[in-house]
Scaffold this active site. Structure first.
Site, PDB file in Angstrom:
ATOM      1  N   GLU A 134       0.826  -1.212   0.000  1.00 36.00           N
ATOM      2  CA  GLU A 134       0.000   0.000   0.000  1.00 36.00           C
ATOM      3  C   GLU A 134       0.858   1.258   0.000  1.00 36.00           C
ATOM      4  O   GLU A 134       0.546   2.250  -0.667  1.00 36.00           O
ATOM      5  CB  GLU A 134      -0.930   0.019   1.225  1.00 36.00           C
ATOM      6  CG  GLU A 134      -2.041  -1.006   1.200  1.00 36.00           C
ATOM      7  CD  GLU A 134      -1.601  -2.407   1.592  1.00 36.00           C
ATOM      8  OE1 GLU A 134      -0.433  -2.575   2.028  1.00 36.00           O
ATOM      9  OE2 GLU A 134      -2.412  -3.342   1.461  1.00 36.00           O
TER      10      GLU A 134
ATOM     11  N   HIS B 205     -11.448  -4.400   9.386  1.00 34.16           N
ATOM     12  CA  HIS B 205     -12.098  -4.458   8.074  1.00 34.16           C
ATOM     13  C   HIS B 205     -13.379  -3.634   8.111  1.00 34.16           C
ATOM     14  O   HIS B 205     -14.396  -4.041   7.560  1.00 34.16           O
ATOM     15  CB  HIS B 205     -12.446  -5.898   7.689  1.00 34.16           C
ATOM     16  CG  HIS B 205     -11.276  -6.705   7.220  1.00 34.16           C
ATOM     17  ND1 HIS B 205     -10.222  -7.028   8.034  1.00 34.16           N
ATOM     18  CD2 HIS B 205     -10.994  -7.260   6.015  1.00 34.16           C
ATOM     19  CE1 HIS B 205      -9.349  -7.756   7.348  1.00 34.16           C
ATOM     20  NE2 HIS B 205      -9.799  -7.912   6.125  1.00 34.16           N
TER      21      HIS B 205
END
Ligand SMILES: Cc1ncc(C[n+]2csc(CCOP(=O)(O)OP(=O)(O)O)c2C)c(N)n1
Ligand SMILES: [Mg+2]
Lengths: 344, 327
Positions: free
Chosen positions: B60, B129
């Site tokens: 990322e 999440h």
């Protein structure tokens, strides 16, 4: 890799360029160091003295519009790539005429006209930015190479390893130049890296990892030429480790002989390996005279005097300008001004 | 006009941007997957080639930074993060680099990158999440943050973000993906920083963003049936946010609820409440109320999840509280 004098890329002109660039960096840095000592310059400065062969050797292998990304110790790269000396000095003084309009200082230099789109001191941060510029070049088919200069310390960051992999899988025209000067601030490399041969990271990411004597400008240049060739040919990135040494401390003009596990020994070992005299010697062997060197020194010193005067006389940014440029105003970017048309 | 869902509108924006601007490319995780991006990027790689639609390793940080570097070098990248939680690994290129770049160099260069962050929560996925971190990014000077609540805005704000020239975080919420409405076929931008009144009313102003706008609209319907006339303001951009429009509404109603799907402390709702309290206290006829997540990570158990996420009822309760408050 050794420079044996038989390298066919070498000629007297190139040797003079190497000398001039290294000399220009050296005496500029010495002047700035004096101004820091005198209390006239206050922004933190990280001096490049001792490492001149790396910036000169690599940048002389590049075209004007190739990108160069670098970090906190960036004066040398800025000058080697052709950045304007007076603009850099004015920036270090925090003046409005500085290359970053007084927002940046020593650690945030800009020379968009020669492919330096901004330097930042956040360790390793510019490594993946360089990858991105390489990606831009690949998408535009503009033939540019993107060079990332960073220190040994930066290789302990995740950015470094992610970037090598990313550039490798996308086969980007990027050259990772690690200037291993044995120290990360006060820490000796043996204290903080379990593998001090940084070029070996190339293997881990499936790209060439090359090591050269970073104080041998010809060896650096030769390795850079090959990395540039690979990049332009679409063969992907190269990791180039240049073993070198910074003479001054991590920040500021002192030599920091009291830090690390063996700084005093290292300084004694490396000062005699000054990268500049060997090039002078070669030039003398080729017929140069002391007067030639004196003339270059005089010219550069005169330019430095002027740059210092210019910086002193330049105005500071006005207080009402404080909030300007937080957001982009829609003016033409100096980076966009130099992009090539996109090939379809 | 034809109808598009929110997710189709996002895809269409990408398609039109890639067709019309050679500087645009898309990079991130899951771009070559048939399902990873919830259909929002479906087959763009087949249409535009994998050189411009790049699936990436799970890096990322480097991927986001590479997009920032490409943007500084003149491109208009869109970097995709299938979950905002994962994007936290890329905080350096977003906060230190992209957001600072223009200022650092006196406006001479800039980082026109769009960072697309998906809020993908519920379904017992738990704390890593589920996060909605808009408040964190709203805090950062130099960064713009948009949160479309409708298909029309989902398309127009993405195009507006790419054309803006600043680093923009574009936050879409998968709970909105099925929402459907008329969306123009042509390419168009929704300007950043402009809010819109979704429902006019005179008793109270409900300011919301993203999914909470739909909750606010539901709440307003219910309140309307009970004789309370609520005005709903959809922020669309949370940085910069449309102060004039919000202030005008509060000046009219004298009461304010701010509903946001992030945490309370230092969040979107807090910022707007603070600005109204500081700058137009005299126009208020009641205390301000914030409807947000409680200051806790997202739980897994369905029973706790139900208690965790604010709903239309949470807004109704807040409105009723304000109306009952003795001033
Ligand atoms: C992310 C981050 N961590 C720490 C620092 C503080 N810092 C500045 S330079 C430096 C050492 C850098 O060492 P190296 O990469 O070897 O470069 P050198 O200074 O030797 O040129 C450190 C730790 C920083 N600027 N950024
Ligand atoms: Mg070092």
């Amino acid at each position: 890799m050794n420079s044996d004098g038989k390298d066919n890329f070498l000629n007297t002109d190139l040797l003079w360029q190497m000398y001039s660039v290294m000399h220009r960096i050296r005496i500029s840095e010495e002047r700035i160091a004096d101004l820091v000592t005198a209390g006239e310059i206050k922004t933190p400065c990280h001096f490049y003295i001792g490492q001149e062969a790396v910036a000169a050797g690599v940048c002389l292998a590049l075209q004007k519009n190739d990108y160069v990304w670098t970090a906190h110790r960036s004066h040398g790269h800025y000058l080697a790539k052709g950045g304007n000396l007076a603009s850099m000095l004015a920036e270090i003084y925090g003046k409005r005429t500085g290359c970053s309009k007084g927002r940046g200082g020593s650690m945030h230099l800009l020379a968009a006209e020669v492919g330096i789109l901004g330097t930042v001191p956040l360790l390793s941060a510019t490594i993946p930015l360089a990858v991105g510029a390489g990606l831009a070049s690949k998408l535009r088919h503009d033939g540019r190479v993107s060079v990332s200069f960073f220190g040994d310390g930066a290789t302990a960051e995740g950015h470094f390893h992610e970037s090598l992999n990313l550039a490798a899988i996308y086969k980007l025209p990027v050259i990772f130049v690690c200037e291993n000067n044995l120290y990360q601030c006060h820490m000796h490399i043996q204290e903080y890296l379990s593998e001090g041969d940084i070029y070996k990271s190339g293997d881990a990411h499936g790209i060439p990892g090359i090591v050269v004597d970073g104080n041998d400008v010809i060896a650096v240049h030769k390795a850079a030429l090959e990395a540039v060739r690979r990049a332009r040919a679409g063969e992907g990135p190269t990791l180039l480790e240049c073993k070198t040494f910074r003479w001054r401390g991590h920040v500021g003009p002192s030599t920091d002989i009291d830090v690390g596990i063996r700084r005093r020994d290292d300084v004694c070992e490396w000062l005699p390996k000054d990268p500049i005299p060997p090039v002078m010697k070669r030039l003398l062997d080729l017929g140069a005279t002391e007067a030639d060197f004196d003339r270059i020194a005089e010219e550069t010193l005169a330019e430095l005097d002027q740059a210092v005067e210019y910086s002193r006389r330049s105005p500071y940014p006005a207080k009402h300008e404080l909030l300007e440029h937080v957001f982009y105003s829609g003016a033409q970017s100096r980076a966009e001004g130099m992009t090539f048309p996109v090939a379809n | 006009m034809r109808k598009l869902t929110y997710v189709q509108a996002i895809r269409e924006a990408h398609e039109q941007l890639l067709s019309s601007d050679p500087r645009v490319f898309v990079i991130g995780q899951g771009l070559w997957s048939p399902w990873y991006a919830g259909g929002s990027l479906q087959d763009l790689d087949k249409q535009f080639g994998r050189e411009r639609v790049l699936d990436s390793p799970t890096s990322e940080n480097a991927v986001t930074a590479a997009a920032v570097g490409a943007a500084i070098a003149g491109m208009r990248p869109i970097v995709f993060h299938p979950r905002m939680d994962f994007m936290v690994l890329a905080i350096d290129p977003i906060i230190n680099q992209a957001a600072n770049w223009c200022y650092l160099f006196g406006g001479q260069v800039h980082a026109p990158v769009v960072i697309r962050a998906v809020i993908n929560r519920g379904g017992q996925q738990g704390a890593q999440h589920s996060q909605a971190l808009q408040g964190l990014f709203m805090h950062i000077p130099g960064l713009k943050v948009v949160m479309p609540s409708t298909p029309y805005d989902a398309k127009g704000l993405l195009i507006g973000a790419v054309n803006d020239g600043n680093p923009v975080m574009y936050i879409d919420d998968r709970w909105l993906y099925a929402a459907e409405e008329d969306v123009p076929e042509e390419i168009y931008s929704v300007p950043l920083g402009e809010a819109v009144v979704r429902r006019t009313g005179s008793d109270i102003t409900i300011v919301a963003a993203s999914y909470m706008v739909s909750m606010a609209m539901q709440a307003a319907e219910t309140l309307g049936r009970n004789g309370i006339d609520a005005e709903v303001v959809d922020l669309r951009s949370i940085k910069p946010w449309h102060k004039e429009l919000v202030f005008d509404s509060v000046r009219k109603t004298g009461r304010l609820v701010v509903a946001d799907g992030g945490w309370e402390t230092c969040g979107v709702a807090s910022e707007i409440a603070a600005a109204v309290a500081c700058e137009m206290f005299a126009d208020l006829t009641a205390p301000i109320s914030r409807v947000t997540l409680p200051d806790a990570p997202a739980p897994v158990s369905a029973a706790l999840e139900e208690a965790y996420y604010p709903t239309a009822d949470s807004i109704i309760t807040a409105v009723e509280g304000i109306l009952a408050a003795k001033v």
